[in-house]
Design an enzyme around this catalytic site. Sequence first.
Site, PDB file in Angstrom:
ATOM      1  N   PRO A   2      -3.838 -19.890  33.883  1.00 12.33           N
ATOM      2  CA  PRO A   2      -3.353 -18.987  32.831  1.00 12.33           C
ATOM      3  C   PRO A   2      -4.263 -18.955  31.609  1.00 12.33           C
ATOM      4  O   PRO A   2      -4.694 -19.993  31.128  1.00 12.33           O
ATOM      5  CB  PRO A   2      -1.975 -19.565  32.473  1.00 12.33           C
ATOM      6  CG  PRO A   2      -1.922 -20.925  33.060  1.00 12.33           C
ATOM      7  CD  PRO A   2      -2.926 -20.991  34.157  1.00 12.33           C
ATOM      8  N   GLU A   3      -4.570 -17.745  31.144  1.00 11.07           N
ATOM      9  CA  GLU A   3      -5.356 -17.551  29.921  1.00 11.07           C
ATOM     10  C   GLU A   3      -4.444 -16.845  28.914  1.00 11.07           C
ATOM     11  O   GLU A   3      -3.249 -16.707  29.145  1.00 11.07           O
ATOM     12  CB  GLU A   3      -6.615 -16.737  30.233  1.00 11.07           C
ATOM     13  CG  GLU A   3      -7.499 -17.445  31.271  1.00 11.07           C
ATOM     14  CD  GLU A   3      -8.783 -16.678  31.591  1.00 11.07           C
ATOM     15  OE1 GLU A   3      -9.208 -15.856  30.768  1.00 11.07           O
ATOM     16  OE2 GLU A   3      -9.335 -16.913  32.672  1.00 11.07           O
ATOM     17  N   ARG A 112      -0.116 -28.405  40.163  1.00 13.62           N
ATOM     18  CA  ARG A 112      -1.256 -29.335  40.090  1.00 13.62           C
ATOM     19  C   ARG A 112      -1.102 -30.396  38.999  1.00 13.62           C
ATOM     20  O   ARG A 112      -1.934 -31.276  38.876  1.00 13.62           O
ATOM     21  CB  ARG A 112      -2.559 -28.541  39.931  1.00 13.62           C
ATOM     22  CG  ARG A 112      -2.838 -27.722  41.199  1.00 13.62           C
ATOM     23  CD  ARG A 112      -4.169 -27.045  41.182  1.00 13.62           C
ATOM     24  NE  ARG A 112      -5.279 -27.979  41.103  1.00 13.62           N
ATOM     25  CZ  ARG A 112      -6.554 -27.613  41.020  1.00 13.62           C
ATOM     26  NH1 ARG A 112      -6.868 -26.341  41.008  1.00 13.62           N
ATOM     27  NH2 ARG A 112      -7.515 -28.505  40.950  1.00 13.62           N
TER      28      ARG A 112
END
Length: 284
Positions: A2-3, A112
Amino acid sequence: MPELPEVEIHARNLRRWLVGRRVEQCQVVDSSLVVPETAGELQAALQGRRFDGVIRRAKYVLCCLDDLTLVVHLRMTGRFVLDSYAAGPATRPTRLTLLLDNGTRVRFEDRRRFGRVWLVPAGKETELSELRSLGPDALLDLDGHGALEKACRVSRRSVKALLMDQHVIGGIGNICAAEILFRAGVHPATPASDLDACSVSRIARAIPRFLEWAIEAQSRKELIYLGEKGAENVFSLYRRAGEPCPACGTPIRRTVVAGRGTYWCATCQPEPAAAPTDGRRSAG
Ligand SMILES: [Zn+2]
């Protein structure tokens, strides 16, 4: 990963789900999520508090509760999901759950497990080193353009590395940098100080336009990131090597710039004459 656009979508969702709601119970499922407090301390601190705002700063989400702020970085795979108590026990990859006074449950999922959560007193957010070192926000701060121009003048690093450096401008990552440079017609490996004023201005203008477009194009309740099952690729170049450039039809190329795979069009983004000096500083 995600940015800024994806983090902004999460922040908007959380604003709808959390603001005005009281925490009935906070459960930290994975204690490695919380730094530096313990899971028990975080759970006790949130119990009974009410959310009164959610803001985004670069790639961080700040959830404000009375006199405390819960700061979250989603890192690689973190996402917020809304469901209800009746949805059953929160199983992996859930790392944190918030049971709210309206019978809903907000979960932080993170396959993750690189995501992190900090709890700071309200008004002391910038004492957190992660937030203190951020440059102007790529979408919200009007001086972002000036900060970029200034950084470009003095740096021989690639313009892509500069855009991804969170100390220069906050929120742009690998995908956004490639897409912004495509829109600006600038090759990602161009040494920043070789850019003329026109090119820098085109990049500065492309930044908010692209970010606003990417937020709009991906807004939904449950975000699926590129590389995950069921993800939709809305981007022009990213992960499209060999496909025709949407502007001119030239096959899109992939190369490594600033240590990350990047995509570009040889016609729309001509190669620079000189090489950048990447590698001296890490891109954020
Ligand atoms: Zn092209």
